[in-house]
Scaffold this motif. Structure first.
Motif, PDB file in Angstrom:
ATOM      1  N   ASP A  32       7.812 -64.674 -28.050  1.00  0.00           N
ATOM      2  CA  ASP A  32       8.316 -63.710 -27.074  1.00  0.00           C
ATOM      3  C   ASP A  32       7.436 -63.759 -25.841  1.00  0.00           C
ATOM      4  N   THR A  79       8.283 -71.211 -30.778  1.00  0.00           N
ATOM      5  CA  THR A  79       8.821 -70.189 -29.882  1.00  0.00           C
ATOM      6  C   THR A  79       7.995 -68.916 -29.992  1.00  0.00           C
ATOM      7  N   SER A 135      14.771 -67.862 -31.450  1.00  0.00           N
ATOM      8  CA  SER A 135      13.550 -67.389 -32.097  1.00  0.00           C
ATOM      9  C   SER A 135      13.296 -68.062 -33.435  1.00  0.00           C
ATOM     10  N   GLY A 136      14.317 -68.603 -34.035  1.00  0.00           N
ATOM     11  CA  GLY A 136      14.164 -69.235 -35.338  1.00  0.00           C
ATOM     12  C   GLY A 136      13.551 -70.620 -35.288  1.00  0.00           C
ATOM     13  N   ARG A 137      13.450 -71.206 -34.111  1.00  0.00           N
ATOM     14  CA  ARG A 137      12.887 -72.542 -33.981  1.00  0.00           C
ATOM     15  C   ARG A 137      11.362 -72.496 -33.982  1.00  0.00           C
ATOM     16  N   THR A 143      16.332 -63.449 -22.223  1.00  0.00           N
ATOM     17  CA  THR A 143      16.897 -62.808 -23.406  1.00  0.00           C
ATOM     18  C   THR A 143      18.364 -62.440 -23.209  1.00  0.00           C
ATOM     19  N   VAL A 151      22.854 -61.533 -29.363  1.00  0.00           N
ATOM     20  CA  VAL A 151      21.993 -61.387 -30.541  1.00  0.00           C
ATOM     21  C   VAL A 151      21.921 -62.699 -31.324  1.00  0.00           C
ATOM     22  N   LEU A 152      23.045 -63.381 -31.493  1.00  0.00           N
ATOM     23  CA  LEU A 152      23.046 -64.659 -32.220  1.00  0.00           C
ATOM     24  C   LEU A 152      22.265 -65.729 -31.459  1.00  0.00           C
ATOM     25  N   ARG A 153      22.386 -65.751 -30.143  1.00  0.00           N
ATOM     26  CA  ARG A 153      21.644 -66.702 -29.324  1.00  0.00           C
ATOM     27  C   ARG A 153      20.145 -66.449 -29.454  1.00  0.00           C
ATOM     28  N   ARG A 154      19.762 -65.192 -29.407  1.00  0.00           N
ATOM     29  CA  ARG A 154      18.338 -64.829 -29.530  1.00  0.00           C
ATOM     30  C   ARG A 154      17.789 -65.235 -30.899  1.00  0.00           C
ATOM     31  N   ARG A 155      18.545 -65.004 -31.936  1.00  0.00           N
ATOM     32  CA  ARG A 155      18.101 -65.394 -33.287  1.00  0.00           C
ATOM     33  C   ARG A 155      17.964 -66.898 -33.406  1.00  0.00           C
ATOM     34  N   ARG A 156      18.899 -67.614 -32.811  1.00  0.00           N
ATOM     35  CA  ARG A 156      18.857 -69.072 -32.850  1.00  0.00           C
ATOM     36  C   ARG A 156      17.619 -69.590 -32.117  1.00  0.00           C
TER      37      ARG A 156
END
Length: 143
Positions: A37, A35, A30-32, A67, A23-28
């Motif tokens: 989906d 990016t 997606s936050g850039r 993901t 979850v943290l990797r995905r947030r990191r």
């Protein structure tokens, strides 16, 4: 009995830590900026299943991150000059359940390999614009 409870607790803790890392990797990712989906499928190879992921624009390539992975590196990289859009279509049959709701399937070719990307219509607009804005001298084909 006590050993089996310790093993079960350790497995549960390992599962929880794994989920938190994903979850943290995905947030990191997606936050850039740049990016979106994007699901990926290679229909001509043995990998015919859709894989959920996040794609990120770079200057000369598109990086795709799976993901459900722990790797900080992209699973696939597609050079902008070697990526051609052949067609786009709505998902058909079981694809409707395998890709995100409202996604369109974009059929592409990267060098000689066929691939399909599933993304929202807004993401496709950005993807097509990114391809079309390639520097002079790069042959770009957008359907």
């Amino acid at each position: 009995m006590l050993v089996s409870l310790e093993v079960a607790g350790a497995c549960a803790l390992l599962l929880l830590v794994s989920l938190v890392v994903i979850v943290l990797r995905r947030r990191r990712l997606s936050g850039r900026l740049g990016t979106f989906d994007c699901s990926l499928r290679h229909p001509e190879t043995g990998r015919r299943r859709w894989a959920l992921g996040v794609a990120r624009y770079e200057v000369d390539r598109l990086d795709w991150y799976r993901t459900f992975s722990f790797s900080p590196r992209p699973s696939c990289t597609f050079a902008r000059g070697a990526l051609d859009v052949l067609d786009r279509r709505d998902p058909a049959g079981t694809e409707v359940l395998a890709v995100q709701p409202g996604a369109i399937v974009v059929q592409c070719r990267h060098q000689r390999d066929a691939l399909e990307l599933a993304m929202s219509t807004d993401a496709y607009t950005g993807f097509a614009s990114w391809l079309e804005s390639a520097p002079p001298g790069q042959n770009v084909n957008v359907a």
